[in-house]
Design an enzyme around this catalytic site. Structure first.
Site, mmCIF file in Angstrom:
data_model
loop_
_atom_site.group_PDB
_atom_site.id
_atom_site.type_symbol
_atom_site.label_atom_id
_atom_site.label_comp_id
_atom_site.label_asym_id
_atom_site.label_seq_id
_atom_site.Cartn_x
_atom_site.Cartn_y
_atom_site.Cartn_z
ATOM 1 N N LYS A 20 -5.155 2.377 0.608
ATOM 2 C CA LYS A 20 -5.038 3.412 -0.419
ATOM 3 C C LYS A 20 -6.218 3.255 -1.370
ATOM 4 C CE LYS A 20 -1.910 5.721 -3.605
ATOM 5 N NZ LYS A 20 -3.016 6.154 -4.471
ATOM 6 N N ASP A 22 -8.573 4.020 -4.533
ATOM 7 C CA ASP A 22 -8.355 4.366 -5.938
ATOM 8 C C ASP A 22 -9.447 5.340 -6.376
ATOM 9 O OD1 ASP A 22 -7.464 4.463 -8.507
ATOM 10 O OD2 ASP A 22 -8.090 2.440 -9.058
ATOM 11 N N GLU A 164 -5.701 -1.053 -4.530
ATOM 12 C CA GLU A 164 -4.526 -0.406 -5.119
ATOM 13 C C GLU A 164 -3.277 -0.569 -4.269
ATOM 14 O OE1 GLU A 164 -3.365 3.853 -7.236
ATOM 15 O OE2 GLU A 164 -4.961 3.780 -5.755
#
Length: 316
Positions: A20, A22, A164
């Site tokens: 994921k 950021d 993240e």
């Protein structure tokens, strides 16, 4: 398509996992070899990212293509949201070109939605991912990050690297535009959120911005979530104060739960700007614990946060 927060990391062969990133979610739309970049709010932000629209990105080599991506600025091997935030509001081509050389972005492409004028959202994630890998739109500014079968190992690795979190995707799922689906699940290492700026306070014994007051749209109106000053020292605070001055108002906006100590000497503003912060949960009083400034979110509006508040899994 949006991901649902995961209480437990999904496991098994029907899932694949991705980092994921950021950054800023974006759609990259290529038509007749012309590249345009759109934010989640469907705003054309191409001018802010000239490196993606340039021939050198490789995107213009395609005649027709629609990609789902996360735009990031990398610092020391990790995405820096603060560095990316400086590029959100750029509308001057000269400034954009300068930032492209000092803080270049990378488009982390993770899905393909249209190829040669044919939508592929009805295909499974596995089919779309294989198609994306076969296209491989890669360059200095465009990357297709790998997928992983071992979600637990990826989760541990991203934690060690200060990332993240991860997004897990069901391999047999179709792409559902605009929907938050249980077929995409996100597992985060730290909490971030977007809130409305309703006022600000000066530094003690000075005129410089010291902290901003934040509120969250709820189904019954704005609820106070505290103030944040960490990360606003120096140039960031000066720039933010300049953005807030035109929004000044004489009376406080309608916000529930503002304590006297925070309201005292506050400079109130129209609740128009959205800020992104990092924090460690909420206190019993509903205040952000140890919040730190990340940047303004010009790709989000107060209306977006209100829609999020009405969602059972409302978050980004």
């Amino acid at each position: 398509m949006l991901a649902t927060p995961a209480e437990v990391l999904p496991r098994g062969d029907e899932w694949r996992h991705e980092i994921k990133w950021d950054g800023m979610r974006a759609l990259i739309d290529v038509r007749d070899h012309r590249v345009r970049v759109f934010s989640r709010t469907e705003r054309d932000v191409t001018i802010a990212f000239p490196e993606l629209a340039s021939p050198a990105s490789g995107l213009a080599d395609f005649e027709d293509l629609l990609l789902d991506a996360e735009i990031v600025v990398m610092r020391a091997g990790r995405p820096s949201f603060a560095a990316l935030a400086e590029r959100f509001n750029v509308v001057d081509p000269n400034s954009a070109d300068e930032l492209a050389s000092t803080a270049p972005v990378t488009a982390m492409v993770f899905d393909v939605l249209r190829v040669m004028r044919s939508p592929v959202t009805g295909r499974t994630w596995r089919e779309r991912r294989d198609l994306l890998d076969s296209i491989a739109p890669t360059s200095k500014w465009v990357s297709v990050p790998p997928e992983f079968a071992d979600g637990e190992a990826l989760l541990d690795a991203t934690a060690d690297q200060g990332m993240e979190g991860i997004v897990s995707k069901r391999v047999g799922s179709k792409y559902s535009p605009g929907l938050r689906s249980d077929d995409w699940r996100k597992t985060l290492h730290r909490r971030t959120g977007s809130y409305v700026i309703v006022g600000w306070r000066r530094q003690q014994a000075g005129s410089v911005l010291g902290s901003v007051l934040l509120a969250e749209p709820t189904e019954v109106g704005l609820a106070y979530r505290g103030r944040v000053g960490s990360g606003l020292a120096g140039r960031k605070g000066v720039t933010l104060a300049r953005d807030l001055l035109p929004l000044r108002r004489e009376t406080a906006p309608v916000v529930t739960g503002v304590p006297d100590v925070d309201a005292r000497d506050a400079i109130w503003v129209e609740p128009h700007l959205v800020a992104d912060v990092e924090f460690h949960g909420l206190s019993d009083a509903g205040r952000l614990r140890q919040p730190a400034w990340r940047g303004l979110r010009s790709d989000l509006t107060v209306a977006d946060l209100q829609i999020r508040a009405a969602s059972p899994n409302g978050d980004e």
